[in-house]
Scaffold this active site. Structure first.
Site, short mmCIF file in Angstrom:
data_model
loop_
_atom_site.label_atom_id
_atom_site.label_comp_id
_atom_site.label_asym_id
_atom_site.label_seq_id
_atom_site.Cartn_x
_atom_site.Cartn_y
_atom_site.Cartn_z
N HIS A 155 0.85 -1.19 0.00
CA HIS A 155 0.00 0.00 0.00
C HIS A 155 0.88 1.24 0.00
O HIS A 155 1.88 1.31 0.72
CB HIS A 155 -0.91 0.01 1.23
CG HIS A 155 -2.02 -0.98 1.13
ND1 HIS A 155 -2.30 -1.69 -0.01
CD2 HIS A 155 -2.94 -1.40 2.05
CE1 HIS A 155 -3.33 -2.48 0.20
NE2 HIS A 155 -3.74 -2.34 1.44
N LYS A 214 -13.45 5.06 8.04
CA LYS A 214 -13.96 6.05 7.10
C LYS A 214 -15.48 5.99 7.02
O LYS A 214 -16.14 6.97 6.67
CB LYS A 214 -13.33 5.81 5.72
CG LYS A 214 -13.65 6.84 4.67
CD LYS A 214 -12.68 6.77 3.52
CE LYS A 214 -12.78 5.50 2.73
NZ LYS A 214 -13.97 5.43 1.86
#
Length: 890
Positions: A161, A556
């Site tokens: 990532h 999120k």
């Protein structure tokens, strides 16, 4: 406010740095490295650069220390006064400075670890495996404690990532500087050696300054594989067996090394690099095969060299150390397979059977790497068997120290890494599986996507055949929302090999990411374990099951507070279901480096988990800058592994489980109140009309996507109209760059205020590990924020309502965290961390001011007008610098 004179600026900088209570030797390192950078800037060929850097440095320190609006305005005016070209140079200078400060801090950590190593108090350190074992023994008895130690498993999984903002060339330069700093420390008593070391450091700092800080293009997945391999080569290959050795030394005392070790290899390395294709079109089946080949080559080279080195030193005479019959038989078998080499080795090693055999084993490892079928090892188990024959012969001959010395470390390396090094894991989105499966069942010509998905299964089968079953086989399904999402993997595997073929052996792992998915997890698991192929694999593994929990999207989705509480509840529910179902569960934590993605100290997080959710096994993702921070230096890597392993062992102690259970029950009402209040506050922000474009305007979110951080795209669509379009990494990264860090704390202030009882919250902080970890992480996140800088970013938007919502929640959260922790300021109880943050903050402010001027220029441009490349470059340079200063990206 007037600008400081040179004398006043020097005095201010000196007083600020002296007031940070930094350890003297670290302060000396920072001072020396800073002076070397200053010399490089003077010699850079850019007149006045050094003076401009010092002007801005003094101004931001003054603004930080006296906190007046005039001082801040003065610092901002200096940043705005530079030409774009000069601002570019100043940003690069501050970024270099942060790399050097980070290096000095790491060097100090290593220095302390080295000084502590070997002392009696080191072995009794409360967070070491040895100490954890002693505590556990007192609760469950020696026999049970030993069983748990020998079943211990720590499984870090490295991912690609894109959260490492530094170029690999920059990282390499810093590693060279680290070696030179070591040399400088050992040469301080010799004037000539010290001067030579400083000259070489000056040369390397000059290289660092002249190395372009931004990658010209995104790395390929293969580049990412090679970057992780550097960590293995330089650190992990030797560090992990050294951890085993240290634990065994501590537990066995004077008998260590003269009898069989009680420690069994407890680390397994996993990797998504080259296997994670969720949202990354550049990771293909071919890339996956190449990633496995590169990893295998690295570990086989390491094993070959180790076997050869040990063999050359094992010059034991047959008369003093008689070989066993089994060893003689092994020698004859190896010699028959490699006659010419055996003859040459025998001539050089007359009457030294152990040396001859290990050198022939080294040749077999070389043949394994070269794929020489006549000589190669079939699998690592055959190598382990040969090494055990040598070890047993040494024991029989009375050479126990040889048996349990270097040879034991080689055995540990083979048992830890096999011939594959890292267990390569595949990850794909459930929606991709559903689309391809529907296409295949409809018949007709296959799409490129379908061909690629099926080729992945064939690649897994190939890797298992070539490198052994441990090399690959874990298949993670992103956004698992039903049992059918997991069953689809087995159906696709059968399509891949055809009716006559044999599918690869697959452990299908659900990944629950959203708030709703976490709540639905136990029901989905109860359904999937009844699926024939899933149930068959479950029985074949002794009813072992892995379940992955995603921290990023849940945070999120509902905000960091509700996400943390939901993750705890999901773990408790899944663990209870697993125990009732007779399943040995391993929870796989998809944590990122930043607090908004589950980051923070791993050991404290482990100790706060629900009862029976750890049970001696802990698996987590390690991403981007975290990989190099935790595993880039051998001493730090060993310390980190020791701490985490100790926490895994302690987490399952009856006292720890009872504490967590009792606290969760006692404060269930507090948790429920916090959950509701934090979600309401979070939704009032992120679900406000126009929030997503406002967020993109007041942070450098769009520009972060231009940084060549990793091969994976930063977002799912072409534009960001809602949070669903945005990946978690840029969501966190952008708020960090704006010095707001919203993803790590937003909603906690409202949650604590809703509870309202300060005394009760302080008791919860003392008694409830989950709550304490959450509050401590928020304190760390808030300490890296800056109200004045944050206001400048929020003013870039045209939504005073949203800006005020963010600012008021930041103030409320800071006030409540200080009250709950009982201090007078953030991190009052963590002086080392507080000092590190305070020392960096004014220098980060300088880069933030440069970033703001670039961002304002880019936002002020007419819509549709060409982007100013100079302003864009300045912005990206400042992003890289702020990331280095805060030591956080996504």
């Amino acid at each position: 406010m007037r600008e400081l004179t040179n004398t006043e600026a020097i005095d201010l900088v000196g007083r600020f740095e002296a007031g940070q209570e930094t350890p003297e030797r670290m302060r000396a390192d920072v001072r020396m490295l800073g002076s070397l950078l200053g010399k490089v800037l003077r010699e850079s060929g850019s007149p006045g650069l050094f003076e401009d850097v010092e002007r801005l440095r003094a101004a931001t320190i003054q603004a930080y220390t006296d906190e007046t609006p005039e001082a801040f305005a003065r610092a901002a005016a200096i940043a705005d006064s530079f030409s774009v070209a000069r601002a570019d140079e100043v940003a690069r200078a501050f970024t270099c400075y942060f790399h050097l400060v980070n290096l000095a801090e790491e060097h100090q950590r290593v220095r302390v670890l080295r000084e502590r190593d070997g002392r009696p108090e080191r072995e009794s350190a409360s967070d070491s495996v040895a100490a954890a074992f002693v505590r556990l023994s007192a609760e469950v008895g020696d026999e049970t404690a030993l069983e748990r130690l020998q079943a211990l498993r720590f499984h870090p999984v490295f991912t690609a990532h894109p959260t490492e903002a530094r170029r690999r060339a920059v990282s390499s330069s810093i590693r060279r500087l680290a070696s030179l700093l070591d040399e400088h420390e050992t040469s301080r008593r010799n004037g000539a050696d010290e001067r030579r070391a400083e000259r070489r450091m000056l040369e390397e700092v000059d290289t660092l300054w002249r190395t372009a800080p931004l990658r010209p293009e995104k790395p390929s997945p293969t580049d990412e594989v090679r970057a992780v391999m550097a960590v293995f080569d330089e650190t992990l290959y030797t560090a992990i067996p050294h951890v085993y050795r240290r634990v065994d030394d501590a537990l066995q005392g004077p008998g260590a090394g003269n009898r069989a070790p009680v420690v069994k290899p407890f680390v397994r390395i996993g990797s998504w690099v080259g296997g994670d294709r969720d949202g990354n079109p550049f990771v293909t089946a071919s890339v996956t095969r190449k990633a496995a080949k590169i990893a295998s080559e690295h570990v086989l080279i390491g094993l070959e060299r180790t076997a050869e080195r040990i063999g050359r030193g094992l010059t034991l005479d047959a008369a003093s150390t008689p070989p066993s019959e089994a060893l003689l038989a092994l020698g004859r078998r190896l010699a028959a397979a490699d006659e010419e080499a055996a003859g040459e080795i025998a001539q050089r090693s007359p009457n030294e059977p152990y040396r001859r055999i290990l050198l022939l084993i080294a040749r077999k490892l070389a043949a394994t790497r070269a794929r020489d079928a006549d000589l190669a090892y079939r699998d690592p188990e055959h190598l382990v068997a040969d090494l055990r024959v040598i070890q047993d012969s040494l024991i029989q001959a009375g050479a126990a120290r040889q048996a349990y010395g270097h040879l034991q470390q080689l055995l540990w390396q083979v048992e830890t890494y096999g011939f594959h090094l890292a267990e390569l894991e595949v990850r794909q989105h459930s929606a991709v599986h559903a689309r391809v499966l529907a296409e295949l069942e409809a018949g007709g010509e296959r799409s490129e996507l379908a061909d690629e998905v099926l080729d992945v299964f064939r690649s897994v089968a190939f890797l298992q055949e070539r490198y052994g079953p441990r090399a690959a086989g874990r298949y993670i399904v992103s956004f698992t929302q039903s049992a059918e999402d997991l069953a689809a993997v087995h159906r696709l595997a059968r399509f891949a090999v055809g009716p006559e073929g044999t599918p690869p052996v697959l452990d299908v792992i659900p990944l629950f990411e959203t708030f709703a998915d976490l709540q639905a997890a136990p029901g989905i698991l109860a359904e999937i374990v009844e699926h024939p192929e899933f149930a068959s694999r479950l029985e074949a593994t002794g009813r072992r099951l892995e379940v992955m929990l995603g921290y990023s999207d849940s945070s999120k989705d509902v905000g960091p507070v509700a996400a943390n509480l939901a993750l705890y509840q999901a773990q408790a529910a899944i663990s209870a279901w697993a125990r009732e179902s007779g399943i040995e569960l391993t929870l796989f934590h998809g944590r990122g480096g930043a607090l908004g993605r589950g980051g923070g100290p791993a050991n404290s997080a482990i100790l706060a988990q629900p009862p029976h959710s750890v049970d001696g096994r802990f698996k987590l993702t390690e991403q981007g800058e975290v990989i190099f921070a935790r595993y880039g230096d051998p001493a730090i890597a060993m310390r980190h592994i020791d701490q985490v392993a100790a926490a895994i062992l302690t987490a399952s102690a009856p006292s720890n489980e009872e504490r967590n259970r009792a606290a969760a029950d006692k404060y269930a009402e507090v948790a429920a109140t916090m959950d509701v209040a934090s979600r309401e506050r979070f939704f009032s922000l992120v679900k406000a009309p126009g929030f997503a474009p406002w967020f993109a305007r007041v942070t450098p979110m769009e520009e972060i996507g231009l940084l060549a951080l990793g091969s994976r795209p930063a977002r799912r669509g072409l534009s960001v109209e809602s949070l669903a379009d945005l990946r978690a990494i840029p969501w966190v990264f952008a708020w960090t760059q704006a010095r707001i860090n919203l993803a790590g704390w937003f909603g906690l202030g409202s949650a604590l205020d809703a509870v309202g009882d300060e005394g009760r919250l302080q008791r919860a902080y003392a008694e409830w590990p989950l709550f304490r970890t959450m509050v401590d992480n928020v304190a760390m996140s808030l300490a890296k924020t800056d109200d004045r800088i944050a206001r400048q970013y929020l003013d870039l938007g045209d939504r005073d309502d949203l800006a005020e919502l963010v600012r008021s929640e930041m103030v409320l959260t800071r006030e409540w965290v200080i009250r709950v922790t009982g201090g007078t300021e953030l991190l009052a109880g963590k002086p080392v961390l507080q000092r590190a943050v305070k020392m960096r903050s004014p220098y980060v402010d300088a880069l933030s001011l440069l970033q703001l001027r670039a961002l304002r220029a880019l936002r002020a441009a007419d819509e549709g007008a060409p982007v100013d490349p100079e302003q864009q470059r300045l912005l990206l340079l400042s992003v890289s610098g702020v990331a280095a200063g805060l030591q956080n990206t996504g």
